[in-house]
Design an enzyme around this catalytic site. Structure first.
Site, PDB file in Angstrom:
ATOM      1  CB  CYS A 245      -0.885  -0.016   1.239  1.00 33.41           C
ATOM      2  SG  CYS A 245      -1.968  -1.449   1.273  1.00 33.41           S
ATOM      3  CB  ALA A 246       3.487   1.784  -2.331  1.00 31.56           C
ATOM      4  N   GLY A 250       6.564   7.402   0.276  1.00 30.75           N
ATOM      5  CA  GLY A 250       7.564   7.794   1.280  1.00 30.75           C
ATOM      6  C   GLY A 250       8.391   6.597   1.734  1.00 30.75           C
ATOM      7  CE  LYS A 251       5.515   4.231   6.643  1.00 28.68           C
ATOM      8  NZ  LYS A 251       4.427   5.135   6.141  1.00 28.68           N
ATOM      9  CG  ASP A 296      -7.966  -4.745  -4.239  1.00 27.67           C
ATOM     10  OD1 ASP A 296      -7.249  -4.869  -3.221  1.00 27.67           O
ATOM     11  OD2 ASP A 296      -9.186  -4.963  -4.246  1.00 27.67           O
ATOM     12  CG  ASP A 327       2.443   2.400   5.858  1.00 26.16           C
ATOM     13  OD1 ASP A 327       2.294   2.370   7.090  1.00 26.16           O
ATOM     14  OD2 ASP A 327       2.489   3.453   5.199  1.00 26.16           O
ATOM     15  CB  CYS A 377      -0.347   6.720  10.674  1.00 27.48           C
ATOM     16  SG  CYS A 377      -1.626   6.940   9.436  1.00 27.48           S
TER      17      CYS A 377
HETATM   18  N1  SAM Z   1       3.153   3.689   2.613  1.00 27.06           N
HETATM   19  C1  SAM Z   1       2.734   4.988   2.160  1.00 27.06           C
HETATM   20  C2  SAM Z   1       3.855   5.979   2.376  1.00 27.06           C
HETATM   21  O1  SAM Z   1       4.657   5.797   3.287  1.00 27.06           O
HETATM   22  O2  SAM Z   1       3.955   6.956   1.626  1.00 27.06           O
HETATM   23  C3  SAM Z   1       1.448   5.420   2.812  1.00 27.06           C
HETATM   24  C4  SAM Z   1       0.349   4.429   2.549  1.00 27.06           C
HETATM   25  S1  SAM Z   1      -1.240   4.908   3.134  1.00 27.06           S
HETATM   26  C5  SAM Z   1      -1.136   4.525   4.815  1.00 27.06           C
HETATM   27  C6  SAM Z   1      -2.223   3.594   2.530  1.00 27.06           C
HETATM   28  C7  SAM Z   1      -2.398   3.576   1.034  1.00 27.06           C
HETATM   29  O3  SAM Z   1      -3.040   2.337   0.704  1.00 27.06           O
HETATM   30  C8  SAM Z   1      -3.297   4.660   0.461  1.00 27.06           C
HETATM   31  O4  SAM Z   1      -2.613   5.355  -0.543  1.00 27.06           O
HETATM   32  C9  SAM Z   1      -4.487   3.906  -0.139  1.00 27.06           C
HETATM   33  O5  SAM Z   1      -4.982   4.480  -1.326  1.00 27.06           O
HETATM   34  C10 SAM Z   1      -3.877   2.548  -0.408  1.00 27.06           C
HETATM   35  N2  SAM Z   1      -4.816   1.400  -0.452  1.00 27.06           N
HETATM   36  C11 SAM Z   1      -6.001   1.252   0.200  1.00 27.06           C
HETATM   37  N3  SAM Z   1      -6.528   0.049  -0.061  1.00 27.06           N
HETATM   38  C12 SAM Z   1      -5.682  -0.590  -0.891  1.00 27.06           C
HETATM   39  C13 SAM Z   1      -5.677  -1.864  -1.525  1.00 27.06           C
HETATM   40  N4  SAM Z   1      -6.676  -2.734  -1.341  1.00 27.06           N
HETATM   41  N5  SAM Z   1      -4.621  -2.179  -2.319  1.00 27.06           N
HETATM   42  C14 SAM Z   1      -3.622  -1.304  -2.520  1.00 27.06           C
HETATM   43  N6  SAM Z   1      -3.569  -0.081  -1.963  1.00 27.06           N
HETATM   44  C15 SAM Z   1      -4.577   0.260  -1.140  1.00 27.06           C
END
Ligand code: SAM
Length: 465
Positions: A245-246, A250-251, A296, A327, A377
């Site tokens: 979930c990128a 940032g990570k 997804d 994450d 978070c």
């Molecule tokens: N790791 C990221 C960073 O450090 O920049 C922050 C991630 S944020 C907590 C969670 C992300 O997961 C969001 O951008 C959201 O759109 C995405 N997300 C939500 N459901 C998802 C899924 N089923 N598959 C992939 N990404 C998903």
């Protein structure tokens, strides 16, 4: 007295969180009074910004010392130009070799000086962390706003102000004064509205140097616990890593930098526009070992690939990755500053099942002996310790592992984990340090503040045996 109200929650969410923080096991350990104090402190500190800004340095391109020197020059130049007093001194971190720390000062006593400009809550939160106001964040301005006007900036914390408003009577919080760089028509009437700085903050309540557009390929503003995640995952050059979930990356970019840009970091993101942000960040930071896909992640594994299956992108066969970061999408209740969250309890609770589906996919995609890091978070038990408890019962091949560095507190009570297990978890609990905005100072130790006055965050590390 605090400058801002406590984080406002729906009563049902507040009650739910209260029950977590005053759970009988917590009360047994610290006493009822301290448990209640910690809960109230949590809501207060979440509405204020952390008092130290954390900057991650691209150590695959430069040494930390070089960037420390350049950033210090930048900060000194800005404070000379603005006449804003002695410049903040930039420090390194004793346990994070790619982090620079910039002290924030505030809250300052600032009088409302000009006519009102209303900004959206997200923009307001950025202003509290040192940003100027960018045009897309502006919701309302006086009827005759022109460039050069002194204005007072307010945050529409409940999201009630309509775009283009000339005045706003709803709930708003003062963020400081600034000088407008635009006319009202540049913001609302123009066919191609400006995207740059609309209000240059001259007297912000919290003062922190703005790093917008500064050393963009060399530094990345990131909350300290998020940087800890990359180190806990421990990626090595040449490995194949999945970040499930990128966005915005940032990570992902930290992981690639720790690998010295050697190996493969596959970054998945469900929303296409957000996935494009990962690519943009990877390009800016010159990290070409990152490949981003719109996907997804609950569907990212394929059970029986045919022999001619091309596994370059998702879905991937089982046991494809050396390390996986989940994450997870979460209720985000640890984010700071945040003055209002309008989610219902049902919405807050909706994350646990999604996180479990993502976690199950992660376990399938991880190689035997591989490392899985789960982070959020948020501050709820359901999305953190309860998930760990569930994971250990559901996947007997997973073991909970020590984390390096371990800068946060141990996991919270109430989810049925043993103390030995809780000690392996890392929960960043800013409320434990909080004594009210007026007590914030770092005469004792900047590092103590950097490690403790953070956003609320949770990290668990597993190995698949
Ligand atoms: N790791 C990221 C960073 O450090 O920049 C922050 C991630 S944020 C907590 C969670 C992300 O997961 C969001 O951008 C959201 O759109 C995405 N997300 C939500 N459901 C998802 C899924 N089923 N598959 C992939 N990404 C998903």
């Amino acid at each position: 007295m605090s400058v801002f109200p406590q984080l406002a929650l729906k009563p049902e969410v507040r009650e739910h969180l209260h029950s977590v923080y005053t759970h009988s096991e917590v009360v047994c350990e610290v006493g009822k009074e301290e448990a209640v104090r910690a809960f109230e402190a949590l809501l207060s500190c979440l509405s204020h910004p952390p008092m130290v800004t954390c900057v991650r340095v691209s150590t695959h391109l430069h040494t930390l010392k070089d960037i420390q020197h350049k950033l210090q020059q930048h900060v000194t130049q800005i404070s000379c130009r603005d006449g804003s007093g002695s410049p903040a001194v930039i420090h390194t971190h004793p346990h994070l070799p790619d982090v620079l720390l910039v002290p924030v000062s505030g809250p300052r006593c600032v009088d409302v000086q000009g006519s009102e400009v209303i900004v959206g809550a997200q923009c307001g939160n950025a202003v509290l962390r040192g940003a100027h106001v960018f045009t897309p964040g502006v919701l309302g301005t006086p009827k005759f706003l022109k460039a050069g006007d002194v204005v007072s900036v307010f945050s529409d914390i409940d999201g009630k102000c309509t775009r283009g408003a000339k005045e706003f009577q709803g709930k708003k919080v003062f963020l400081g004064n600034g000088v407008s760089e635009v006319h009202r028509s540049d913001v609302f009437c123009s066919e191609a509205p400006a995207r740059g700085v609309a209000i240059r903050m001259t007297e912000p309540l919290y003062q922190s140097p703005s790093f917008d557009g500064v050393l963009t390929e060399d530094v990345f503003l990131q909350n300290l616990p998020s940087v800890v995640v990359g180190h806990v995952l421990g990626p090595r050059p040449g490995e194949r890593i999945l970040d499930m979930c990128a966005a915005p990356g940032g990570k992902t970019t930290h992981i690639a930098s720790l690998m010295n840009n050697q190996g493969a970091v596959l970054a998945l993101e469900k929303i296409k526009s957000k996935m494009e942000k990962i690519i943009q960040n990877a390009n800016t930071l010159k990290l070409d070992c990152i490949r981003a896909y719109c996907c997804d992640s609950t569907q990212a594994v394929i059970s029986h690939p045919t022999h001619d299956y091309n596994a370059d992108g998702p879905p991937f066969p089982e046991e494809s990755f050396d390390r996986i970061l989940l994450d997870a999408p979460c209720s985000g209740l640890g984010q700071r500053p945040n003055m209002s969250c309008r989610w219902s309890l049902k919405e807050v609770r909706s994350f646990q099942p999604l996180q479990r589906r993502l976690f199950t996919t992660a376990v399938r995609l991880l190689k035997t002996g591989g490392v899985l890091v789960y982070s959020t978070c948020t501050v709820t038990l359901a999305e953190n310790e309860e998930q760990v408890s569930w994971a250990l019962k559901t996947f007997p091949r997973l073991t909970l592992e020590p984390q390096v560095p371990h800068l946060g507190s141990e996991g919270m009570q109430g989810a049925g984990l043993s103390h030995d297990h809780r000690r392996l978890l890392q929960r960043f609990r800013p409320e434990l340090l909080w004594g009210g905005a007026n007590h914030i100072h770092y005469s004792e130790s900047l590092h103590h503040h950097a490690n403790n006055d953070t956003i609320g965050f949770f990290i668990a590390k597993f190995i698949k045996r």
